[in-house]
Design an enzyme around this catalytic site. Sequence first.
Site, PDB file in Angstrom:
ATOM      1  N   ALA A 263       0.823  -1.214   0.000  1.00 49.39           N
ATOM      2  CA  ALA A 263       0.000   0.000   0.000  1.00 49.39           C
ATOM      3  C   ALA A 263       0.858   1.266   0.000  1.00 49.39           C
ATOM      4  O   ALA A 263       0.353   2.352   0.221  1.00 49.39           O
ATOM      5  CB  ALA A 263      -0.940  -0.023   1.207  1.00 49.39           C
TER       6      ALA A 263
ATOM      7  N   ALA B  72       4.229  -8.971   1.492  1.00 51.04           N
ATOM      8  CA  ALA B  72       5.123  -8.112   0.724  1.00 51.04           C
ATOM      9  C   ALA B  72       6.504  -8.732   0.525  1.00 51.04           C
ATOM     10  O   ALA B  72       7.533  -8.076   0.649  1.00 51.04           O
ATOM     11  CB  ALA B  72       5.236  -6.721   1.348  1.00 51.04           C
TER      12      ALA B  72
ATOM     13  N   ARG C 156      11.523 -24.843  -3.344  1.00 49.27           N
ATOM     14  CA  ARG C 156      12.878 -24.904  -3.903  1.00 49.27           C
ATOM     15  C   ARG C 156      13.552 -23.537  -3.855  1.00 49.27           C
ATOM     16  O   ARG C 156      14.745 -23.419  -4.032  1.00 49.27           O
ATOM     17  CB  ARG C 156      12.841 -25.411  -5.346  1.00 49.27           C
ATOM     18  CG  ARG C 156      12.791 -26.940  -5.425  1.00 49.27           C
ATOM     19  CD  ARG C 156      12.959 -27.437  -6.841  1.00 49.27           C
ATOM     20  NE  ARG C 156      11.845 -27.092  -7.694  1.00 49.27           N
ATOM     21  CZ  ARG C 156      10.707 -27.793  -7.793  1.00 49.27           C
ATOM     22  NH1 ARG C 156      10.560 -28.884  -7.078  1.00 49.27           N
ATOM     23  NH2 ARG C 156       9.748 -27.403  -8.584  1.00 49.27           N
TER      24      ARG C 156
ATOM     25  N   ASP D 185      -3.513 -11.091  13.224  1.00 48.94           N
ATOM     26  CA  ASP D 185      -4.891 -10.654  13.427  1.00 48.94           C
ATOM     27  C   ASP D 185      -5.884 -11.671  12.877  1.00 48.94           C
ATOM     28  O   ASP D 185      -7.093 -11.455  12.922  1.00 48.94           O
ATOM     29  CB  ASP D 185      -5.126  -9.284  12.785  1.00 48.94           C
ATOM     30  CG  ASP D 185      -4.895  -9.293  11.283  1.00 48.94           C
ATOM     31  OD1 ASP D 185      -4.520 -10.360  10.731  1.00 48.94           O
ATOM     32  OD2 ASP D 185      -5.086  -8.247  10.654  1.00 48.94           O
TER      33      ASP D 185
ATOM     34  N   HIS E 195      -4.275 -11.420   8.064  1.00 51.93           N
ATOM     35  CA  HIS E 195      -3.063 -11.222   7.258  1.00 51.93           C
ATOM     36  C   HIS E 195      -2.250 -12.488   7.089  1.00 51.93           C
ATOM     37  O   HIS E 195      -1.540 -12.648   6.109  1.00 51.93           O
ATOM     38  CB  HIS E 195      -2.170 -10.145   7.890  1.00 51.93           C
ATOM     39  CG  HIS E 195      -2.618  -8.760   7.577  1.00 51.93           C
ATOM     40  ND1 HIS E 195      -3.654  -8.161   8.232  1.00 51.93           N
ATOM     41  CD2 HIS E 195      -2.180  -7.858   6.661  1.00 51.93           C
ATOM     42  CE1 HIS E 195      -3.831  -6.948   7.738  1.00 51.93           C
ATOM     43  NE2 HIS E 195      -2.954  -6.743   6.784  1.00 51.93           N
TER      44      HIS E 195
ATOM     45  N   ASP F 202       0.499  -3.724  12.881  1.00 53.40           N
ATOM     46  CA  ASP F 202       0.458  -3.027  11.594  1.00 53.40           C
ATOM     47  C   ASP F 202      -0.824  -2.185  11.528  1.00 53.40           C
ATOM     48  O   ASP F 202      -1.477  -2.094  10.491  1.00 53.40           O
ATOM     49  CB  ASP F 202       0.517  -4.029  10.429  1.00 53.40           C
ATOM     50  CG  ASP F 202       0.961  -3.362   9.129  1.00 53.40           C
ATOM     51  OD1 ASP F 202       1.513  -2.244   9.193  1.00 53.40           O
ATOM     52  OD2 ASP F 202       0.744  -3.949   8.057  1.00 53.40           O
TER      53      ASP F 202
ATOM     54  N   LEU G 202      -6.496  -6.508   1.729  1.00 52.92           N
ATOM     55  CA  LEU G 202      -6.204  -6.034   3.085  1.00 52.92           C
ATOM     56  C   LEU G 202      -5.314  -4.807   3.019  1.00 52.92           C
ATOM     57  O   LEU G 202      -4.366  -4.751   2.240  1.00 52.92           O
ATOM     58  CB  LEU G 202      -5.483  -7.125   3.889  1.00 52.92           C
ATOM     59  CG  LEU G 202      -6.320  -8.347   4.257  1.00 52.92           C
ATOM     60  CD1 LEU G 202      -5.430  -9.409   4.879  1.00 52.92           C
ATOM     61  CD2 LEU G 202      -7.440  -7.965   5.215  1.00 52.92           C
ATOM     62  N   ALA G 203      -5.630  -3.835   3.859  1.00 56.80           N
ATOM     63  CA  ALA G 203      -4.866  -2.587   3.817  1.00 56.80           C
ATOM     64  C   ALA G 203      -4.042  -2.367   5.073  1.00 56.80           C
ATOM     65  O   ALA G 203      -3.324  -1.387   5.179  1.00 56.80           O
ATOM     66  CB  ALA G 203      -5.821  -1.411   3.611  1.00 56.80           C
ATOM     67  N   GLY G 204      -4.149  -3.275   6.011  1.00 61.02           N
ATOM     68  CA  GLY G 204      -3.411  -3.102   7.263  1.00 61.02           C
ATOM     69  C   GLY G 204      -4.271  -3.606   8.400  1.00 61.02           C
ATOM     70  O   GLY G 204      -5.370  -4.116   8.187  1.00 61.02           O
TER      71      GLY G 204
END
Lengths: 444, 275
Positions: free
Chosen positions: A167, A252, A259, A284, A287, A309, A345-347
Site C-alpha cells: 500500500a 510483501a 525450492r 490478526d 493477514h 500493523d 487487506l490494507a493493514g
Amino acid sequence: MAACSSSSLRHKEKETTSPEPIIIRYTNCKVLRGGELKDGDVWVRDGLVLDPMKLFFEEKKSATVTYDCHGLIASPGFIDLQINGACGYDFSSFSSPSEAREGLETVSKLLLQHGVTGYCPTVVTSSKEYYQKFLPLMETSVGGKHGAAILGLHLEGPFINKSKKGAHKEIYVQDEELTKERILSSYTTLNDMKHNISIVTLAPELPGSDDVIPWLVDKEVVVSLGHSLSDLETAERAVKNGASLITHLFNAMLPFHHRDPGIVGLITSLKLDQRPVYYGLIADGHHTHETVQRIANNANPQGVVLVTDALPLFCQERQTELFQLGEMMIERKGNKAVVAGTNNLAGGITSMNECVAQFYEATDCSIQAALEAASLHPAQALNIKDKGHLEYGAKADIVFLTPPPSQGGGDRREGERGFDVIATVIEGEIVYESLSAVNRLTVM
Amino acid sequence: MRLVILDDYDSASEWAAKYVRNRIKEFNPGPDKPFVLGLPTGSTPIGMYKKLIQFHKEGQLSFEHVITFNMDEYVGLAVEHPESYHSYMWDNFFKHINIKPEHAHILDGNATDLVAECDRFEEEIKKVGGVELFIGGIGPDGHIAFNEPGSSLSSRTRIKSLAVDTILANAKFFGNDISKVPKAALTVGVGTVMDAREVMIVITGAHKSFALYKAVEEGVSHMWTVSAFQYHKKCTIVCDEDATLELRVKTVKYFKGLMEVHNQLVKDLDVKETQ
C-alpha cells in the site's frame, strides 16, 4: 516530553511521612518470568522490578502499597514494532506539526488500553519533504500516564522494491543504488547524535545494501528486510551484514516456494553465523492464515514478534467506516480493513492484546510463548535489555490480563477468550485501568 | 517426652501446623509480647509450612508479632542461591505470610567474622527472652540442625564442618559437583535448642525410623544428638507410621493410646464443639 515519575498520584497520597521511595507489591498474580508463568508477586521500587527476598533479608523492608491482582496474568508490557497510526491519525500523512503532536499523543494514550507500553511509530514510504518536515517532530519519549513510550521510529521504505510496494506510494519509492548520502537525504535525523530511528525496513536486493546495512547497524538502527523480491541467499547475506528482523513475514515478499524459499527461508536458515533473526507477524487472523502462523512459530518460536500493523482506522472510540489513506480509501469490513470496494487487506485494525489471543488460539502455543512474542521478542529485536521481561532490575512495565479460559480463571462469561487488559503499568505506575472490569486491582 | 504418631506425612504435617497455630494463638502475642519461634529447613517441614500458610491465608493466624530464629545456614553460599536457607525460608514460608522482615532471623553464612555472627545470634535470642517453641527436624543419623553425630550436647551456635554423608547427600542440589557443596555451616547448638521453653521435632519416613528409635528407646548419646531431648522438660516428637518401623510394638501402642489426649492439643480453637 517530561520524564515520568515512578510513582503515581495515587501512590503519593499514601506517602505521608516517609521520604523513602515507595515499594509497591502486586500480589496474587500469575507472573511471566524466565519463560514460565507462576503464581507470585511483582515488587517495584523506583520504577524497577525489585528482588523481594533481598529487600526482606538485606534491607529488612516490606511493601508500602500492596495490590491484590486477583489471579490476573502479570506480563511484561507489550511492545509494538509496527503501527501506522490509529484514531484517524496516520503517522505518514500528518499535515502540520500540531497534528503530529496530537496524533502521537492520542495514539500513545490509546495503546495503554491494549497493554502496549512502548511502540515504534511506523512511517511508510513518503516524500523527502515529508521526512524532512516530520521525522524531527516524532521524538522518542518515555512512557507514563500520558501514554506508551515511543521507542524510536520504524521507517518502512522508501528503499524497497516497487514490485512489492503493497500500500506504499510508488512515486516515492527509491529503488536506485543504496548510498549513505541517499539514505541521509531522506532519513534526515539519522546523523543526529541521539537520533530517533530504531528500525528501517529495506529491500536487501537493492544494489549497495552490502555497504549500507553495516553502516545502519553501526548507527544502532535495526535493519529489517521486507517489501522485497529478495531470494534466500541475498537475505542471508543481509543478515550476516547485520540485518536482524523481517518485516511482516509472508506479506510483501516472495511467496514461500519449497525450492526457492526467499526471505521466508531465513527463519530456519543455518547459514546466518548463529545470528538471531526476528520476524514480525501480523497475527490478526486475516493477514496470516492460522496454519501459516503455526508453521512459522513451530519453525522458529524464539523469533516471532507480534505486530499490529495498525491503521488509522484502528480506534476504540470513533467508529469510522471509511478513511482516506494517502490516495486510497480504506473501508472497514467486519473486523478487517480493506481498500474500499475490494477485498485487499490494507493493514491491521486489531489491538495487540487481541493479536496475542488470536496467536495463542491459532498456534496452540503456551500462554507464556504468546505473551513473549509481544513483549520479550520485540524488546530483544530492538536490543533493549531492560524491557520486555520482569526479571529483577528490569523496567517495571507490566500489563495485567485476564487468563484465557483454559486456565480456569474463576468467574467468566461464556465466549470470553482471555487476554483482556485490566491494567497497564509503566515503570511501576498504574497508567491505565479498565473501568468495566470486575476483577480490578484492589489495594490490600 | 510426648510422641505423636500420625498415619502419614500429610497428617503429621497438619498436626504439627495445627499445634504451632494453637500455641501462637493461645499465647496471644502483641507488640510487647512477641511469640518467639525457632524454625527448621529441609524436606520434612515443607508440609507443615504449607499448612501454616493456609491458616494464614484463611485469616486464622497472623505472624505480625511472631519473631523467628532459623536453625542454620551454609557458610559462603550467596543468599540468593536457590539452596541457601534464606531462599528456602523465603520461598516456602516468609513470602506467603505477614512476618515483619526485622523479625526473621537467619544466620549470615557470609559474615566476615563468623564467630561474632554466631555470638550475635545467641545474643538476639536472649534479647527477645528466649525461644518459646523450637521446631526441628532430624537427619537419618539423628542430627538436629547441623549438630552432626559427635557434637557436644551442650553446644551453642557455632561453625560446624559438615559430615561427609551430609556433603554427599547435598551434592544433588549442587549439580552433583562435590566441589560446589558447602563444607561448613553455622548452626545453633544442641544446648541452644535445649534452652527453648518447648521443642517440637517432626520425623517422617522409613529412612528416619532408626534415628527415631535411637531418640526414643535408647539412651542419651552425642552420636544421636536428637536423643538429648529426652532431658527436655517439654518436648514433642511428631512422626508418621513409617518412622515408627524400628520402635517396639509396646512403645507404639502406648503412645497411640494417648492420641485422644494429644488431639485435644490441636483442636480448632474458634470452633465450638457441636455434639
